[in-house]
Enzyme design. Structure first.
Site, mmCIF file in Angstrom:
data_model
loop_
_atom_site.group_PDB
_atom_site.id
_atom_site.type_symbol
_atom_site.label_atom_id
_atom_site.label_comp_id
_atom_site.label_asym_id
_atom_site.label_seq_id
_atom_site.Cartn_x
_atom_site.Cartn_y
_atom_site.Cartn_z
ATOM 1 N N HIS A 12 20.083 52.616 43.587
ATOM 2 C CA HIS A 12 18.924 53.440 43.997
ATOM 3 C C HIS A 12 18.880 53.447 45.517
ATOM 4 C CE1 HIS A 12 14.416 54.531 43.377
ATOM 5 N NE2 HIS A 12 14.749 54.826 44.633
ATOM 6 N N HIS A 14 18.271 56.113 49.159
ATOM 7 C CA HIS A 14 17.926 57.416 49.753
ATOM 8 C C HIS A 14 18.792 57.627 50.987
ATOM 9 C CE1 HIS A 14 14.364 57.888 47.193
ATOM 10 N NE2 HIS A 14 14.314 56.567 47.265
ATOM 11 N N LYS A 94 16.217 61.971 37.899
ATOM 12 C CA LYS A 94 15.131 61.162 38.446
ATOM 13 C C LYS A 94 13.822 61.880 38.226
ATOM 14 C CE LYS A 94 13.096 57.937 40.895
ATOM 15 N NZ LYS A 94 13.381 57.584 42.284
ATOM 16 N N HIS A 131 10.422 57.023 38.365
ATOM 17 C CA HIS A 131 9.481 56.468 39.331
ATOM 18 C C HIS A 131 8.214 56.232 38.523
ATOM 19 C CE1 HIS A 131 7.789 55.856 43.455
ATOM 20 N NE2 HIS A 131 6.710 55.853 42.685
ATOM 21 N N ASP A 239 16.400 50.898 46.780
ATOM 22 C CA ASP A 239 15.386 51.870 47.197
ATOM 23 C C ASP A 239 15.290 51.897 48.718
ATOM 24 O OD1 ASP A 239 13.480 53.836 47.046
ATOM 25 O OD2 ASP A 239 11.825 52.469 46.641
HETATM 26 C C1 NCD Z 1 11.032 56.697 48.867
HETATM 27 C C2 NCD Z 1 11.467 57.692 49.956
HETATM 28 O O1 NCD Z 1 11.069 57.513 51.108
HETATM 29 O O2 NCD Z 1 12.225 58.604 49.648
HETATM 30 N N1 NCD Z 1 9.889 55.953 49.331
HETATM 31 C C3 NCD Z 1 9.434 54.773 48.861
HETATM 32 O O3 NCD Z 1 8.382 54.317 49.340
HETATM 33 N N2 NCD Z 1 10.078 54.084 47.966
HETATM 34 C C4 NCD Z 1 10.776 57.412 47.580
HETATM 35 C C5 NCD Z 1 10.615 56.505 46.380
HETATM 36 O O4 NCD Z 1 11.605 56.002 45.840
HETATM 37 O O5 NCD Z 1 9.479 56.286 45.965
HETATM 38 ZN ZN ZN Z 2 13.386 55.459 45.923
#
Ligand code: NCD
Ligand code: ZN
Length: 330
Positions: A12, A14, A94, A131, A239
């Site tokens: 996971h 970003h 997702k 989520h 994450d």
């Molecule tokens: C994530 C993001 O910034 O894309 N932010 C977070 O607080 N975890 C999105 C997510 O996974 O909730």
């Molecule tokens: Zn995330």
């Protein structure tokens, strides 16, 4: 002293889009061999074409990185579209409830509306990544209140593989443990080490603010207990969610912890402190691969016990543990 680990998987992460993608993908590739990239980019990854394009962009930035893709489940897809997305590298969808986190303004109000696609996903063995937060509930109760949807999904689609992402509450840990083996959870580094105190207990620390919120000490302890018991349903998904300093330190600050650059060194320390280093390999490069039905990582990486100070910013974002001294490095 050295420690040899399998090259880690991050189930996971970003990596963003545009000019930021290059740095974040490169940083990820320094830590991980494989990543599951989240689709909440701007614009979102939600078509066969965008899956393909996103994968190519990531690989251009970080050619050695093995990339698994997700697509956003905010509309129903045809069977043919799903299969095309798979061909282009997608292994999971997702699901973001409406408005609960970064770039979820296009999220879904009612998960049942997605059931036609979820049924096809079950048929074709896609993973559903959730989520798990209930919009509108009190912030500390959002995950707990989402669990009814998870339970209903399991009943309705008994063969569907489901991952409750970034598990953060004692109730959710218990729920995942009690559901069948096709239900697992990712665990972040920050939910293993932070509580609400680390965000608002003393000074306001926007770098630790994320969704779902790190919660009470009992919640952190429940997440830790699940991981340090070696339960195969719990595996690493960082994450890691970088936002620029300006976006974090604002009147309406963005949610997300940038943890990728420190994730593995912090985990080594945590597992070492618990005397559970023997469980680390499975957590970072075993259970997740098994759940996703991909081969376990064959490559290894050596970490050395050598102190280093985490920079105050990396790639324009404040990383987890910024300014602190960590014990292990590659
Ligand atoms: C994530 C993001 O910034 O894309 N932010 C977070 O607080 N975890 C999105 C997510 O996974 O909730
Ligand atoms: Zn995330």
């Amino acid at each position: 002293m050295n420690i040899t680990l399998p090259l880690p998987d991050d189930f996971h992460i970003h990596l963003r889009q545009g000019k930021d993608l290059e740095n974040y993908a490169k940083s990820a590739a320094l830590q991980f061999g494989r990543v599951l990239a989240m689709p909440n980019t701007e614009p979102p990854v939600n078509s066969a074409e965008s899956v393909k394009k996103y994968k190519e962009e990531i690989l251009t930035a970080a050619p050695g990185l093995e990339v698994l893709l997700t697509f956003k489940l905010n509309k129903n897809y045809s069977e043919q579209e799903l299969l095309e997305m798979r061909k282009n590298g997608a292994v999971a969808a997702k699901y973001y409830p409406l408005g609960v986190t970064t770039n979820s303004q296009d999220g879904v109000a009612k998960i049942e509306d997605m059931y036609p696609t979820i049924e096809l996903m079950e048929k074709h063995d896609f993973v559903l990544c959730l989520h798990g937060e209930e919009p509108g509930a009190f912030c500390l109760d959002r995950e707990k209140e989402f669990l009814k949807h998870l339970e209903k999904l399991c009943e309705t689609f008994p063969k569907l593989r489901i991952v409750l992402e970034h598990v953060s509450s004692a109730e959710a840990v218990e729920c995942v443990k009690n559901l069948p083996q096709n239900v697992a959870a990712t665990v972040t580094v920050h939910h293993l080490i932070l509580t609400l105190n680390d965000i608002v207990g003393d000074s306001l620390r926007p770098q630790n603010f994320c969704k779902p919120l790190p919660k009470l000490p009992k919640d952190k302890e429940a997440v830790r207990a699940a991981v340090f018991s070696g339960n195969k349903k719990f595996f690493l998904g960082t994450d890691s969610a970088p936002h620029s300093l300006e976006k974090k330190e604002s009147l309406c600050g963005a949610a997300g912890v940038y943890s990728a650059p420190v994730a593995i060194p912090v985990l080594i320390e945590e597992f070492e402190n618990e005397n559970k280093l023997d469980l680390l390999s499975n957590f970072i490069a075993g259970f997740g691969a098994d759940f996703y039905k991909i081969p376990r990582q064959a490559k290894t990486v050596i970490y050395t016990q050598k102190e280093w100070q985490v920079p105050k910013t990396i790639d324009g974002a404040v990383p987890l543990k910024a300014g602190e001294v960590l014990r292990w490095q590659k």
